[in-house]
Design an enzyme around this catalytic site. Structure first.
Site, mmCIF file in Angstrom:
data_model
loop_
_atom_site.group_PDB
_atom_site.id
_atom_site.type_symbol
_atom_site.label_atom_id
_atom_site.label_comp_id
_atom_site.label_asym_id
_atom_site.label_seq_id
_atom_site.Cartn_x
_atom_site.Cartn_y
_atom_site.Cartn_z
ATOM 1 C CG ASN A 184 -3.833 -10.389 -4.148
ATOM 2 O OD1 ASN A 184 -4.464 -10.116 -5.298
ATOM 3 N ND2 ASN A 184 -3.966 -9.970 -3.054
ATOM 4 N NE ARG A 215 -8.072 -10.145 -5.267
ATOM 5 C CZ ARG A 215 -8.115 -8.986 -5.401
ATOM 6 N NH1 ARG A 215 -6.994 -8.434 -5.942
ATOM 7 N NH2 ARG A 215 -9.239 -8.477 -5.299
ATOM 8 N N GLY A 266 -8.150 0.076 -0.497
ATOM 9 C CA GLY A 266 -6.845 0.063 -1.206
ATOM 10 C C GLY A 266 -6.829 0.853 -2.349
ATOM 11 N NE ARG A 317 -10.585 -0.349 -9.958
ATOM 12 C CZ ARG A 317 -10.611 -1.350 -9.197
ATOM 13 N NH1 ARG A 317 -11.785 -1.868 -8.694
ATOM 14 N NH2 ARG A 317 -9.634 -1.839 -8.893
ATOM 15 N N GLY A 349 -4.694 -0.736 2.100
ATOM 16 C CA GLY A 349 -3.681 0.194 2.142
ATOM 17 C C GLY A 349 -3.893 1.648 2.607
ATOM 18 C CB VAL A 350 -6.486 3.911 1.896
ATOM 19 C CG1 VAL A 350 -7.099 5.323 2.283
ATOM 20 C CG2 VAL A 350 -5.852 4.311 0.434
ATOM 21 N N GLY A 351 -7.029 2.266 4.296
ATOM 22 C CA GLY A 351 -7.679 2.063 5.644
ATOM 23 C C GLY A 351 -6.558 1.605 6.658
ATOM 24 C CD GLU A 406 -7.106 -9.136 -0.568
ATOM 25 O OE1 GLU A 406 -6.081 -8.262 -0.846
ATOM 26 O OE2 GLU A 406 -8.077 -9.151 -1.475
HETATM 27 N N1 LIG Z 1 1.058 5.232 4.501
HETATM 28 C C1 LIG Z 1 0.419 5.264 3.789
HETATM 29 N N2 LIG Z 1 -0.523 6.260 3.959
HETATM 30 C C2 LIG Z 1 -1.686 6.529 3.062
HETATM 31 N N3 LIG Z 1 -1.946 5.882 2.101
HETATM 32 C C3 LIG Z 1 -1.272 4.647 1.835
HETATM 33 C C4 LIG Z 1 -0.074 4.385 2.717
HETATM 34 N N4 LIG Z 1 0.487 3.349 2.371
HETATM 35 C C5 LIG Z 1 -0.512 2.683 1.239
HETATM 36 N N5 LIG Z 1 -1.433 3.570 1.063
HETATM 37 C C6 LIG Z 1 -2.641 3.725 -0.076
HETATM 38 O O1 LIG Z 1 -2.836 2.347 -0.168
HETATM 39 C C7 LIG Z 1 -2.868 2.016 -1.614
HETATM 40 C C8 LIG Z 1 -2.580 0.669 -2.085
HETATM 41 O O2 LIG Z 1 -3.347 -0.358 -1.277
HETATM 42 P P1 LIG Z 1 -3.357 -1.523 -1.435
HETATM 43 O O3 LIG Z 1 -4.413 -2.298 -0.548
HETATM 44 O O4 LIG Z 1 -2.260 -2.288 -1.338
HETATM 45 O O5 LIG Z 1 -4.119 -1.653 -2.811
HETATM 46 P P2 LIG Z 1 -4.298 -2.900 -3.987
HETATM 47 O O6 LIG Z 1 -4.153 -4.214 -3.245
HETATM 48 O O7 LIG Z 1 -5.656 -2.393 -4.867
HETATM 49 O O8 LIG Z 1 -3.183 -2.717 -4.831
HETATM 50 C C9 LIG Z 1 -1.872 2.980 -2.210
HETATM 51 O O9 LIG Z 1 -2.530 3.424 -3.307
HETATM 52 C C10 LIG Z 1 -1.992 4.338 -1.297
HETATM 53 O O10 LIG Z 1 -3.231 5.099 -1.614
HETATM 54 C C1 LIG Z 2 -11.779 -6.383 -7.150
HETATM 55 C C2 LIG Z 2 -10.633 -5.124 -6.887
HETATM 56 O O1 LIG Z 2 -11.071 -4.115 -7.051
HETATM 57 O O2 LIG Z 2 -9.348 -5.532 -6.592
HETATM 58 P P1 LIG Z 2 -8.171 -4.706 -6.460
HETATM 59 O O3 LIG Z 2 -8.472 -3.538 -5.157
HETATM 60 O O4 LIG Z 2 -7.063 -5.490 -6.023
HETATM 61 O O5 LIG Z 2 -7.861 -3.821 -7.522
HETATM 62 MG MG LIG Z 3 -5.867 -5.423 -2.806
#
Ligand SMILES: Nc1ncnc2c1ncn2[C@@H]1O[C@H](COP(=O)(O)OP(=O)(O)O)[C@@H](O)[C@H]1O
Ligand SMILES: CC(=O)OP(=O)(O)O
Ligand SMILES: [Mg+2]
Length: 410
Positions: free
Chosen positions: A15, A99, A218, A249, A338-340, A392
């Site tokens: 991914n 991905r 995320g 963004r 991550g956030v959710g 994913e």
């Molecule tokens: N324990 C936590 N508490 C709050 N936010 C978190 C925590 N762990 C991760 N995050 C949030 O999740 C984000 C990353 O999410 P993720 O789904 O891994 O993103 P991506 O796949 O887009 O890189 C981080 O930038 C942060 O804001």
């Molecule tokens: C499509 C997209 O925004 O993916 P990511 O959250 O991994 O940056």
């Molecule tokens: Mg992601």
């Protein structure tokens, strides 16, 4: 395919994100995970690889130091897997699943990658500038390491292909839109598909029976309205820039902002692109894009971080309301990514005030930290509110394995 490849049941999933690679090695026959890992901050001096083998008893390993690009990241991942006897040269490896963020109009199913498919993914770079180039590098590097192995692309856009025309079309001149294939494609579809299905399971129902609002929060973030297992609307558009406030963004803005910046602020096309994709969202509003740091600053009384949080939540609420109206009846609102999955204050703030819609969060349930799908709404709530961790990589592995083995995909 050779007899050995037919018997092989392992799938490596890559991914490749804009600045990270998440990966998993799974055995699809055994239904087990053999290794998981992450390379983050690719392109910076402070890159880090965290590799966790789940067989063989060796513990988690970390490497730090600059990883210049996705090709170097993948080579480091291959070395780590090698170190556990799980190397890419294994005859048990059946395929590598990738991905791919933008599949345009053409790719709505998992697809075996050949030169022509690569050319189409390349053609779509302008509409996924942060993602498709990284996906391509990941694929090319994997091909170089195992040229004999099937490589499969699973597209973020695929799940959203079922959106009705009135949700997918922008209200702009039809001829121009069609000539340039301008429409809402939507992204994070693999996650929206997986999470909406797992939510139905959590409710003890089949996907066909439930209407779900999925909030994938995320670094990139998107919402979707899923009716009976099919996507009917989603917040990201032609590119992954539209919709919710994200880490870097802007999400929704008046499109006139872009020509205003060019005419009045003298910015170039590229300047505006960088501003909206990389210097906006939470980082633009308060200097931080990590929700953990933003919450820490809010707890310390930082007003700028608080305003950024409020803007993030306000946008989220607007999409919950909009998709409630689109669906008419909602069985669950579900938080993921991550956030959710981790930020209880985000979940609480997004749902507070929506009691008239049958939505509420139970403080104790919301405070629970767990990797399992779970309800956070009070017992007997009219609409379930849930946290369902996304996966994913597992979803990509299933689709990849189904394609190369010809076995049914459940
Ligand atoms: N324990 C936590 N508490 C709050 N936010 C978190 C925590 N762990 C991760 N995050 C949030 O999740 C984000 C990353 O999410 P993720 O789904 O891994 O993103 P991506 O796949 O887009 O890189 C981080 O930038 C942060 O804001
Ligand atoms: C499509 C997209 O925004 O993916 P990511 O959250 O991994 O940056
Ligand atoms: Mg992601």
């Amino acid at each position: 395919m050779t007899a050995a490849a037919r018997d092989a049941s392992r799938v490596l999933v890559l991914n490749s994100g804009s600045s990270s690679v998440k990966y998993q090695l799974l055995d699809m026959r055994e239904g087990s995970r053999l290794a998981v890992g992450l390379v983050e901050r690719i392109g910076e001096e402070t890159s880090r690889l965290v590799h966790t083998p789940l067989v063989g008893g060796t513990g988690q390993r970390e490497r730090s130091g600059a990883v210049p690009d996705h090709a170097a990241a993948l080579k480091a991942v291959a070395e780590e897997l090698d170190g556990d006897g799980l190397g890419l040269d294994s005859p048990e490896l059946a395929a590598i699943g990738h991905r791919v963020v933008h599949g345009g109009l053409r790719f709505t199913e998992p697809t075996l990658i050949d030169e022509e498919v690569l050319a189409e993914i390349e053609r779509l770079v302008p509409v996924a500038p942060l993602h498709n180039p990284a996906n391509l590098l990941g694929i090319r590097t994997a091909q170089a390491l195992r040229p004999d192995l099937p490589q499969v692309a699973v597209f973020d856009t695929a799940f959203h292909a079922t959106m009705p025309e009135y949700a997918a079309r922008y209200a702009i001149d039809v001829t121009t839109a069609d000539a340039h294939r301008i429409r809402r494609y939507g992204f994070h579809g693999t996650s929206h598909a997986y999470v909406s299905r797992r939510t139905a399971e959590l409710l003890g129902k089949s996907p066909e029976e439930v209407n779900v609002i999925v909030l994938h929060l995320g670094n990139g973030a998107s919402a979707s309205a899923v009716r009976g297992g099919r996507c009917v609307d989603t917040s990201m558009g032609l590119t992954p820039l539209e919709g919710l406030v994200m880490g870097t963004r802007s999400g929704d803005i008046d499109p006139a902002v872009t020509f205003h910046l060019k005419r009045v602020a003298g910015m170039s096309e590229d300047d505006v692109d960088v501003l909206l994709n990389k210097k906006s969202g939470l980082v633009g509003l308060c200097g931080d894009n990590d929700m953990r740091e933003i919450r820490r600053r809010i707890d310390a009384g930082d007003q700028q971080a608080l305003l950024a949080f409020e803007i993030y939540i306000h946008r989220l609420k607007k999409y919950i309301g909009a998709y409630y109206a689109v669906l008419g009846r909602v069985d669950a609102v579900v938080f993921t990514a991550g956030v959710g999955e981790n930020a209880a204050p985000v979940r609480e703030a997004a749902i507070t005030g929506l009691e008239e819609l049958g939505l509420a969060v139970d403080g104790d349930l919301n405070a629970v930290r767990s990797g399992e799908p779970r309800l956070i709404s009070p017992a007997h709530a009219r609409v379930a509110v849930a946290v369902v961790p996304t996966d994913e990589e597992l979803e990509i592995a299933r689709q990849t394995y189904a394609l190369v083995s010809g076995r049914e995909y459940d």
